[in-house]
Scaffold this motif. Structure first.
Motif, PDB file in Angstrom:
ATOM      1  N   LYS A 102       0.798  -1.221   0.035  1.00 11.46           N
ATOM      2  CA  LYS A 102      -0.020   0.011   0.032  1.00 11.46           C
ATOM      3  C   LYS A 102       1.175   1.239  -0.251  1.00 11.46           C
ATOM      4  O   LYS A 102       0.304   2.251  -0.423  1.00 11.46           O
ATOM      5  N   GLU A 105      -1.925   4.245  14.012  1.00  8.19           N
ATOM      6  CA  GLU A 105      -3.388   3.658  14.190  1.00  8.19           C
ATOM      7  C   GLU A 105      -4.404   4.803  13.671  1.00  8.19           C
ATOM      8  O   GLU A 105      -5.326   4.448  13.275  1.00  8.19           O
ATOM      9  N   ALA A 106      -3.659   6.020  13.395  1.00 12.31           N
ATOM     10  CA  ALA A 106      -4.560   7.246  12.778  1.00 12.31           C
ATOM     11  C   ALA A 106      -4.215   7.225  11.107  1.00 12.31           C
ATOM     12  O   ALA A 106      -4.727   8.110  10.427  1.00 12.31           O
ATOM     13  N   ASN A 107      -3.261   6.368  10.664  1.00 13.39           N
ATOM     14  CA  ASN A 107      -3.050   6.375   9.390  1.00 13.39           C
ATOM     15  C   ASN A 107      -3.927   5.593   8.469  1.00 13.39           C
ATOM     16  O   ASN A 107      -4.152   4.649   8.695  1.00 13.39           O
ATOM     17  N   ASP A 108      -4.475   6.069   7.269  1.00 11.38           N
ATOM     18  CA  ASP A 108      -5.705   5.306   6.724  1.00 11.38           C
ATOM     19  C   ASP A 108      -4.971   4.093   6.114  1.00 11.38           C
ATOM     20  O   ASP A 108      -5.976   3.028   6.010  1.00 11.38           O
ATOM     21  N   LEU A 109      -3.887   3.999   5.480  1.00 13.61           N
ATOM     22  CA  LEU A 109      -3.283   2.825   4.986  1.00 13.61           C
ATOM     23  C   LEU A 109      -3.055   1.857   5.846  1.00 13.61           C
ATOM     24  O   LEU A 109      -3.337   0.518   5.529  1.00 13.61           O
ATOM     25  N   MET A 164      -4.653   1.469   8.624  1.00 14.26           N
ATOM     26  CA  MET A 164      -6.109   0.941   9.259  1.00 14.26           C
ATOM     27  C   MET A 164      -6.820   0.153   8.027  1.00 14.26           C
ATOM     28  O   MET A 164      -7.350  -0.802   8.358  1.00 14.26           O
ATOM     29  N   GLU A 165      -6.428   0.205   6.765  1.00 14.71           N
ATOM     30  CA  GLU A 165      -6.998  -0.653   5.689  1.00 14.71           C
ATOM     31  C   GLU A 165      -6.256  -2.123   5.863  1.00 14.71           C
ATOM     32  O   GLU A 165      -7.028  -2.929   5.359  1.00 14.71           O
ATOM     33  N   CYS A 166      -5.214  -2.277   6.518  1.00 18.69           N
ATOM     34  CA  CYS A 166      -4.727  -3.555   6.799  1.00 18.69           C
ATOM     35  C   CYS A 166      -5.198  -4.497   7.694  1.00 18.69           C
ATOM     36  O   CYS A 166      -4.758  -5.474   8.149  1.00 18.69           O
TER      37      CYS A 166
END
Length: 233
Positions: A24, A196-200, A202-204
């Motif tokens: 990602k 944990e605030a990173n969108d990429l 969290m997608e995992c």
């Protein structure tokens, strides 16, 4: 011709999540193939005949196994958004701390420490928890003064450590134990919150309830094993 990238994975595996995040961060398109580790597929057995474990990455039909090996392969193949530093010393240092995570802050240690804390402990078990805390302190010292282990951006060590440490947080929630607190490990806790605030990132990760159920099941088995050993002693 576009690259064909497939990832054979187990959804709950932090080792597979490492590879997903690496892909990602590189902005690569890939296909996920879910593996049943209790009924291993021919694809897994043929592509990783030595360890018979996920993750396995397929790039244009070629199989690459083991999370760190795959991450380095990704970084060498797609050189934009580097995961490892350019300088050889920086690369060596990153590999050292990534290996430190796998050797000293393992998933088994995470679950074992939580079970000990929950079931009660003798002197030897207290020493085990203290040793694990010391390993976390070493990891925290390496991170101190930086946003990420990789410096200003997410790098190889961040990917290696985050998903293991995230499981640690889930284990704490299940056990209602305070093993890694802001007071004890302020640098690591802040770093975890940032990722944990990173969108990429969290997608995992899977939905929290699904992950909690998985962790509860694993902890239940370990608690039963620990209780049996205590009775036997």
């Amino acid at each position: 011709m576009a690259d064909e990238i497939k990832l054979l994975r187990l959804w709950a595996s932090p080792f597979c999540q490492r590879v997903e995040l690496a892909l990602k961060l590189k902005g690569l398109q890939y296909q996920l193939i879910d593996e049943d580790i209790w009924n291993k597929s021919e694809l897994l057995l043929q592509s990783n005949p030595v360890h018979k474990k996920v993750p396995v990455l397929f790039h244009n039909g070629n199989a690459i196994a083991e999370s760190f090996v795959i991450m380095e392969y990704i970084d060498e193949t797609w050189k934009h958004t580097p995961l490892l530093p350019k300088h050889p010393h920086g690369r060596a240092n990153a590999r050292f701390w990534a290996n430190f995570v796998d050797e000293k802050v393992t998933i088994r240690c995470v679950f074992k420490t939580a079970s000990i804390a929950y079931l009660g402990k003798d002197k030897a078990q207290e020493d085990s928890i203290e040793l694990f805390s010391q390993q976390l302190k070493m990891l925290e010292a390496e991170l101190a003064g930086k946003d990420y282990f990789g410096g200003d951006s997410i790098g190889f060590v961040d990917i290696a450590a985050f998903f293991i440490m995230h499981v640690y947080g889930v284990v704490q929630e299940v056990k209602e134990a305070e093993l890694m607190t802001q007071e004890k490990f302020p640098v690591l806790v802040q770093w975890l919150a940032k990722l944990e605030a990173n969108d990429l990132v969290m997608e995992c990760l899977q939905p929290s309830e699904k992950h909690l159920a998985h962790v509860r099941a694993r902890l239940s088995v370990l608690d039963e094993e620990a209780a049996s050993k205590t009775k036997a002693a």
